[in-house]
Design a protein around this motif. Sequence first.
Motif, PDB file in Angstrom:
ATOM      1  N   TYR A   1     133.922  20.709   1.506  1.00  0.00           N
ATOM      2  CA  TYR A   1     135.212  22.125   1.048  1.00  0.00           C
ATOM      3  C   TYR A   1     133.420  23.087   1.864  1.00  0.00           C
ATOM      4  O   TYR A   1     134.522  24.151   1.819  1.00  0.00           O
ATOM      5  CB  TYR A   1     134.421  21.981  -0.653  1.00  0.00           C
ATOM      6  N   LYS A   2     132.877  22.483   2.070  1.00  0.00           N
ATOM      7  CA  LYS A   2     132.102  24.079   2.984  1.00  0.00           C
ATOM      8  C   LYS A   2     132.716  24.384   3.958  1.00  0.00           C
ATOM      9  O   LYS A   2     133.231  25.065   5.273  1.00  0.00           O
ATOM     10  CB  LYS A   2     131.061  23.371   3.149  1.00  0.00           C
TER      11      LYS A   2
ATOM     12  N   ARG B   1     135.686  27.625  -2.880  1.00  0.00           N
ATOM     13  CA  ARG B   1     133.825  27.805  -3.222  1.00  0.00           C
ATOM     14  C   ARG B   1     133.204  27.356  -4.965  1.00  0.00           C
ATOM     15  O   ARG B   1     131.949  26.854  -4.806  1.00  0.00           O
ATOM     16  CB  ARG B   1     133.236  29.439  -3.361  1.00  0.00           C
TER      17      ARG B   1
ATOM     18  N   VAL C   1     130.707  18.213  -0.986  1.00  0.00           N
ATOM     19  CA  VAL C   1     129.909  19.384  -0.504  1.00  0.00           C
ATOM     20  C   VAL C   1     130.361  19.723   0.637  1.00  0.00           C
ATOM     21  O   VAL C   1     130.651  20.685   0.821  1.00  0.00           O
ATOM     22  CB  VAL C   1     129.098  19.449  -1.289  1.00  0.00           C
TER      23      VAL C   1
ATOM     24  N   LEU D   1     132.898  23.720  -4.392  1.00  0.00           N
ATOM     25  CA  LEU D   1     131.586  23.561  -4.104  1.00  0.00           C
ATOM     26  C   LEU D   1     130.375  23.799  -4.971  1.00  0.00           C
ATOM     27  O   LEU D   1     129.244  22.675  -5.029  1.00  0.00           O
ATOM     28  CB  LEU D   1     131.973  23.822  -2.630  1.00  0.00           C
TER      29      LEU D   1
ATOM     30  N   LEU E   1     136.283  26.463   3.705  1.00  0.00           N
ATOM     31  CA  LEU E   1     136.398  27.637   3.483  1.00  0.00           C
ATOM     32  C   LEU E   1     136.461  28.880   4.509  1.00  0.00           C
ATOM     33  O   LEU E   1     137.863  29.921   4.384  1.00  0.00           O
ATOM     34  CB  LEU E   1     134.190  28.088   3.643  1.00  0.00           C
TER      35      LEU E   1
END
Length: 456
Positions: free
Chosen positions: A439-440, A315, A436, A318, A443
Amino acid sequence: MQNTAVEAAPEVSSNDRPAWRTHLTLVLLALIYVFSFIDRNVIAIVLEPIKQEFGASDTMMGLISGLAFAILYGGLSLPLGRLADQGADRRNMIAICCSLWSLATMACGMVGQFWQLFIARMSVAVGEAGGMAPSVSMVSDLYPKERRSLAISVLMMGPHIGVLAAMVLGGWIAQEFGWRYVFIIFGAPGIVLALALRLIARDPGRGGVNNPQSQAAALNNEESAQKTPFIEQLKAICRIPGFLPISLGAAAAGMAGYSFGIWTPTFMVRNWDMSLAQAGLIFGLSSGVLAVIGSTFSGWYCDRLTKKDARWQVRLPLIGLLISLPFALAFLLWPAEKSFSFGGYLLPQAIIFAAVFSFFNSWWPTLTYAAISHVTTDRQRATGAAVLNLLITLFGAGLGPLTTGILSDQLSGTFGDDGLKYALACTTLVLFTLSVVFYKLALTPYKQRMADLQSQ
């Protein structure tokens, strides 16, 4: 082959804290990475005089500043990472590679033709291919998991201190003595650091800070790990939940970040009418100092947050990218004539945006390397770091500056000197957004992987 390195675990004091040799080894590895990054990126501050001397285009300068390095780096980093995982003494690997890339950097300052500079830049990559992955692996075995993000953040200060030194000192050296001396002066200290590492440090062994059962397992699995085909090991690493989206997110961020770092001094010279020394000093101080602080802060803060939720390891990169993007665009697009007085000097207002950008953009490299060290096993860590490093270097150092150079040449026909500015803005916006997204996506699988490892 029997791996005796595991038995040489790092010294631990009576309160279970790493001892002096552990910390000194980390400092030496961090300094080596500082000069690795200087030697890799110092070309950014001398792009313009090199271009003028050899009559090259922005496309050619983007090629030599990125792809010339990335080709050999990409070809060698994976097998050298594999070698580190198979039981090679990582201290010796790093020391030898540091000597090689330092000598190659000095050779860049002695060339007489453009093609010779191209070969010298590729030679820098030969050495650096065996530096980063073994260093991440070694630091991961020097410190326990709950302190690893902070320890790796110290190692990862290398790029930011490297930018600071390359820009501030490199610009002054280039202006006073010529661009060739920049390579010669920055290449020499690596020889001394390589010798110091060889004499002072020692490889802690795989799983060095783990419990005795884990160390025994690492030792007993050495022979089977060596017999595992390289392709099979790569497939196993790529199948680790969260590994690929994290690595692709870093590759996209690296492509934008390398492009930004390589071309910004030239942008400041062209658009702000600065000398090399002025551009290097202003950009180096404003970006380098804040990036060092941001990198250290992110590692410390992440170690605290991940005690409650492992997903903070992903997180925070991100969040850092989301915050840094508008500041990067503001830095590039803010009117050059708007300035403020500081210490008797007139500075562009846009430099404030560069400083804030550097603080938050420094989060993703530190935390991503730590994340990869968490999801891989002791026998996969160096190869996993090499895969990540390959993607960041191939897409970042290789394609980032080249893509921006090509786009700048195309846009310069319409916008003149502003072509580089708009090229940087476009690549930063598109690639940070893509990063981004990756990376999302990482998670949930990252959290699952950490839970699976915890239950073993």
